[in-house]
Structures are given as C-alpha cells and as structure tokens.
Enzyme design. Structure first.
Site, PDB file in Angstrom:
ATOM      1  CG  HIS A 192     -11.162   7.331  11.140  1.00 19.79           C
ATOM      2  ND1 HIS A 192      -9.809   7.515  10.959  1.00 19.79           N
ATOM      3  CD2 HIS A 192     -11.776   7.948  10.088  1.00 19.79           C
ATOM      4  CE1 HIS A 192      -9.615   8.231   9.859  1.00 19.79           C
ATOM      5  NE2 HIS A 192     -10.788   8.491   9.309  1.00 19.79           N
ATOM      6  CD  GLU A 434       0.161  -4.059  -5.077  1.00 17.47           C
ATOM      7  OE1 GLU A 434      -0.413  -4.092  -3.979  1.00 17.47           O
ATOM      8  OE2 GLU A 434       0.293  -3.001  -5.750  1.00 17.47           O
ATOM      9  CG  ASP A 458      -3.754  -5.981  -2.773  1.00 18.96           C
ATOM     10  OD1 ASP A 458      -4.725  -6.331  -2.071  1.00 18.96           O
ATOM     11  OD2 ASP A 458      -3.686  -4.877  -3.328  1.00 18.96           O
ATOM     12  CB  CYS A 505       4.764  -1.566   2.641  1.00 16.82           C
ATOM     13  SG  CYS A 505       4.014  -1.914   1.042  1.00 16.82           S
TER      14      CYS A 505
END
Length: 591
Positions: A192, A434, A458, A505
């Site tokens: 974060h 993936e 991945d 992505c």
C-alpha cells in the site's frame, strides 16, 4: 559520506532532503494465564481494544481535508473491514475463553494462523495484503497495552520519511506538503505504501531492509524512486549528478502526462487499447486520470479475504454494478476468484497443500466449489446490464476446464432467465493464458472463448520453473527470455487465426521499454497499473508498426535473455533518446 543502499523503486522521482525517522519500536506482548472468573472481563477488554481501533481509523478518515488525499481513503475502509472480521474477533474471543489466556496472547495466536494462510498465496499483490492485517493488529495491540500512537501530523519542513513500514493510516494522516518522499525497510512494488506513493506522485523506495538502522534523523538523503537507490549523506558531486538527472526526469514526466488523454495510436494508424489493473472500484478515478480506456483486469479476491463468511450474491452484484456504471462506456474485465479456499475457508486451511501455487486454486477451486462459483457468476451477470462487463477465467490449463466453466455459466444464465432477472446474454468470456499447457494448446482454446488475456507474471514463473520471491533464483525471472517471447508470439498467432483479440495484463505491459516488442508481437490490448499508462502511450504514439515488426524479428535472433535485454535497452535509448536515459548505477557513481 556517500553511503549507498539499494532497495526497490516503488514510485518514480528523484528527491534530495532531510530524513525524518519514524521510530516504531515493536511492543512486547505479555503472555498471561488468567482465572476463570477473569475471562469475560478479558473478552470485554479485547472488544474495547477493537472498538478503540475502529474509532481511531474513523477519526483519521474524517480529518482528511485534502480532496486529492481523500480519494485514497478507501484504503482505510479495508482496515475497517478487517476490524469487523468475525474470524479476527470470534477466534480470538474463543481462544481467551478456551485457553484462559490474556487478549494479547490470544490475538497473537489468531494472527499466526492467518499469517500462515497469507504466506502460501502465490500472487505477489494479494500476498502484500498481509501488511494490512499487520497494520490493524499493531493498532489493536497498542490500544490493549495503553501505548500512545505517534502524532505524525506535526511533521515540519519538507522531509523524507524513513520507517520500518508505513501503514496507509500513517501516510494519509501526514500533511503531504511536508513530505518529499518515503523510504521503508520492508514492502514491495504492490504494497500500500508503494501504491499510495505512486497515486500521490511522491517518490518512494521500499524493501531497503536496514534503512532505519543506518539512517539518523536529520541525515541528508537522496532517493531515486525509479532505480531504488538511496544515498546517505551524499557528497556535493554526487548530489549535483542526481539533481541533474532529476531535472531531466521532471521535464520528461511533464511531457508524458500530456499523453494521458490522447488515444494510444501509432503513427501508422494502429490502435492499441491501454487499460488498467485494479482491485477496488475507488481506483477508477485514478485509472481514468491516467488515460485508461477501460479496466483490463478487475481482481475480485479482496471480496473474499479478511472475513469469516463468504460474500453474498448481492455483495458481488453491488460491487460489479458500481464497476460497470463508473467505467461506462468503456468495458471492465472481471477475473473470477484466483486463490484457493485455504485463504478464506476454515475447512480448507486445515489441509495445507505442499505446493499451493499448483494446487486447488483459481478455476480449479471454482469448478470444485460450484455454489461459490455460481454466486459470483450471478453477481457478474446481474450487473452486466449496467455497462460493458466481460468474464475472465484464471489459471486455465486445458479445454476441459473452459468447457466446465462455460457449462456452469450456462446453468446460471438459465436460472436467471427462469427467474426473469435481466442480464447481458452476449457477455464475453475469456481465458487467462498463464499456464504453459494453455499456451501450447492456445489454438484449441481460442475456439472456445471470445478473448485471451496473457498473465505474464505467472506464465514466466511456471514456464521457467522459478519462484520470483526466492532470492536464490529470482535472478532467473526474465520477461525477455526467448522461451517467453516465443510463447507470447504463438498465443497471439493462434488467437488471431480464429479472430479473437489478445490482451496482456502482467508487469511486462507496464514496462515502456517493452512496448514496441508487444506491438510487434501483435498484442491488441495492454493492461497495467494506471500510473504506467501515459509512459507506454507516449512510446506507442511515437512509433510505427512497420518498425516494431523488424525490431521483434531481430530480437528472435538472440539466444539469451541478457542479450535481448541489452539490445532492447540500447535500441530504445537510440530511438527515443529523450525518454530512455541511461541511468548510472551506484557503482558508476562511486567510480
């Protein structure tokens, strides 16, 4: 003088300033046995600590006056959700009563169990959400022990905040006019602290490990949020070198932001759609501000984590409806659940798998637990009438899984039709590529879906048989490995032969230096963190497909990832001299 330390560049920018050391000494947790007649009083003390923590976070949220900062206060909602989590509350209460131990000890035992579940999560982004649990529990512990919380609202001057870790509550309380940058001992690119820093445009370096032990309050620091370099008490010569680079980067950034609102179209008229990866509806405003043309990946896992009960169909529906409405007229691609039941179901957590990354997770879990899967699909379908939604199935390994998922989707559609509940009957479905087996059989899978989305994070890990969080082999995590480039080329060719588009992505999409490679390979859509969109858009708008194709062909002549990387960096620096600056390393500066 000139002490160099290396971390992870989390938010770009170069800054020189004084260190403000935020000291957070770890509280010692008492472990006490209590008598039977003290148990209920101890339960009340624990619940009071929870309520005090909740009140403090609400007060912090209410006191945020800066509208730009307030847009990010949704992060505190995640912490408030954790404080309402029945697993955190009830499991701890049960331990107090059953073991007759004090609240601090009981909470610590509960957290140990939750930590184990988080550590098994393969996805880096989701694994970093463990930090939210850590921030919340630290607040509860301090309240139980009567410890004061640091007043960080009184920071003076323009400083670089140095901390072991920073919670979103810390960052949102600060007067950002007085904050030049952040550096922390722990954290990664998807923590974060990193996300918030990027959103607010504040340079940050994380994962420095020893920063708080090496830096004293008042030390002069230089941080480079792009390369992850930090210099403690630099010489004048080194300072001038960094400041020169800062001026050049600032000039580049001002120009790059001009591209946010422009279409991602090459000079020879090829249109690429640049979209955003997000996990909360509140991130849409940032995505739009950076020029996103839709949401290419909406992660749904946060709906399942940090709670004891499963999300209801209504919760799914309301979340996805907001997503559809707020991104309209653009589309949003919703990835169905991409973790295993051990991360949010108590029964599953008792049966730890030896290798959870390759176990019962993602589409495998959804197909096994059909009721959970159908609940999510119903929510998506009901929300689909409010905008343009697409469904993305993760971790597909073969055609059987796609067909099973489609069969379950059809069953849900029939039940909604029978109940006269409206939905988009032509909603598109896609497969995440993936897993190596999916890439090899892409020609077969392409006939079963409306689009592909390549998840390179991945895919690289599985194809190269490496664990990117294992420091002993992480150097083998190479996006430009010849095998990865050949896999992507093969997937794109298979998809285009049957007329379906292909998106990418993973982190590769967010790297401007790779933009021409992906263009030359024929990718249709790139989806990435919002802040990267203007940089990638600028490269694409200055390029031509006719130059990208021979560039890619040349790359395929090299035999190693390091040769390809070197060629790409040099070629891009020559082709775009103002945008790809050869940054000197710490070693160069020492020389």
């Amino acid at each position: 003088m000139n002490k160099f330390i290396q971390g992870i560049g989390a938010s770009p920018g170069i800054i020189l300033g004084e260190a403000y050391l935020l000291e957070r000494f770890k509280v010692r947790l008492p472990q006490k046995r209590i008598k039977s007649d003290q148990v209920e009083e101890e339960v009340k003390r624990y619940l009071k600590g929870i309520q005090e923590s909740r009140n403090q976070l609400m007060e912090i949220k209410d006191k945020i006056l800066d509208l730009h900062v307030r847009r990010h206060s949704f992060i505190l909602d995640v912490h408030l959700m954790i404080l309402d989590d029945q697993m955190l509350i009830q499991d701890t209460v049960d331990l107090i009563r059953k073991k007759k131990i004090n609240a601090e000890w009981a909470l610590d035992l509960t957290l140990e169990k939750l930590d184990t579940a988080f550590k098994a999560i393969e996805d880096e982004y989701l694994r970093e959400r463990q930090s939210d649990l850590r921030y919340v529990s630290a607040r509860i512990f301090r309240n139980l022990l009567g410890k004061k919380h640091d007043d960080i609202t009184k920071i003076k001057g323009k400083v670089i905040v140095v901390a072991h870790d920073l919670s979103p509550a810390d960052a949102l309380q600060m007067n950002l006019k007085h904050v030049a940058g952040f550096i922390t001992d722990i954290g990664g690119k998807v923590s974060h602290t990193a996300i918030l820093s990027r959103s607010l445009g504040i340079p940050a370096v994380v994962g420095l490990q020893t920063a708080t032990s090496l830096i004293n309050g008042g030390d002069l620091l230089i941080i480079n949020g792009e390369t992850g370099e930090v210099v403690i008490n630099p010489t004048q010569e080194v300072s001038q070198s960094f400041l020169k680079r800062k001026r050049r980067i600032r000039s580049m950034q001002r120009e790059i932001l001009r591209y946010a609102s422009l279409p991602a179209e090459t000079r020879d008229g090829i249109r690429i759609h640049l979209q955003a990866n997000i996990e909360m509806v509140e991130e849409i405003s940032s995505a739009k501000a950076h020029g996103a043309e839709g949401i290419g990946l909406y992660r749904t896992e946060i709906l399942y984590l940090n709670r004891k009960e499963l999300p209801t169909e209504e919760e799914h529906y309301q979340t996805y409806r907001q997503l559809a409405e707020r991104i309209y007229p653009a589309s949003a691609t919703i990835r169905t659940l991409d973790i295993g039941g051990d991360k949010f179901l108590p029964d599953y957590s008792r049966n730890n798998e030896m290798n959870p990354a390759m176990g019962l997770r993602a589409i495998r879990f959804s197909i096994k637990e059909i009721d959970i899967f159908k609940t999510q699909l119903k929510g998506i379908l009901r929300a689909s009438v409010y905008g343009k939604l697409r469904i993305l199935f993760p971790m597909i390994s073969g055609i059987e899984e796609i067909r099973q998922a489609k069969t379950i989707l059809q069953e849900v559609k029939r039940s909604l039709t029978k109940a006269r509940v409206p939905f988009d009957p032509r909603i598109e479905i896609g497969a995440m590529i993936e897993v190596p087996s999916a890439s090899i059989t892409a020609d077969i899978l392409a006939r079963e879906v409306d689009f592909f989305s390549i998840g390179t994070n991945d895919l690289i890990q599985y194809a190269l048989a490496i664990d990117r969080i294992n420091e002993h082999v992480s150097y083998l995590y190479e996006p430009l490995h010849p095998a990865i480039l050949r896999i992507i080329r093969g997937v794109v060719q298979s998809a285009h032969e049957v007329g379906i588009p292909v998106a990418i992505c993973g982190e590769m999409a967010a790297e401007p230096a790779y933009a021409l490679i992906l263009l030359g390979l024929g990718l249709d859509d790139f989806s990435m963190n919002p802040i990267s969109i203007p940089k990638v858009k600028k490269v694409l708008r200055m390029s031509k497909l006719e130059e990208a194709r021979p560039f890619v062909e040349k790359i395929f002549q090299f035999k190693t990832a390091s040769e390809i990387e070197r060629y790409v960096r040099n070629w891009m620096a020559q082709r775009f001299p103002k945008d790809f600056i050869e940054y000197p390393t710490a070693e160069d500066l020492r020389a």
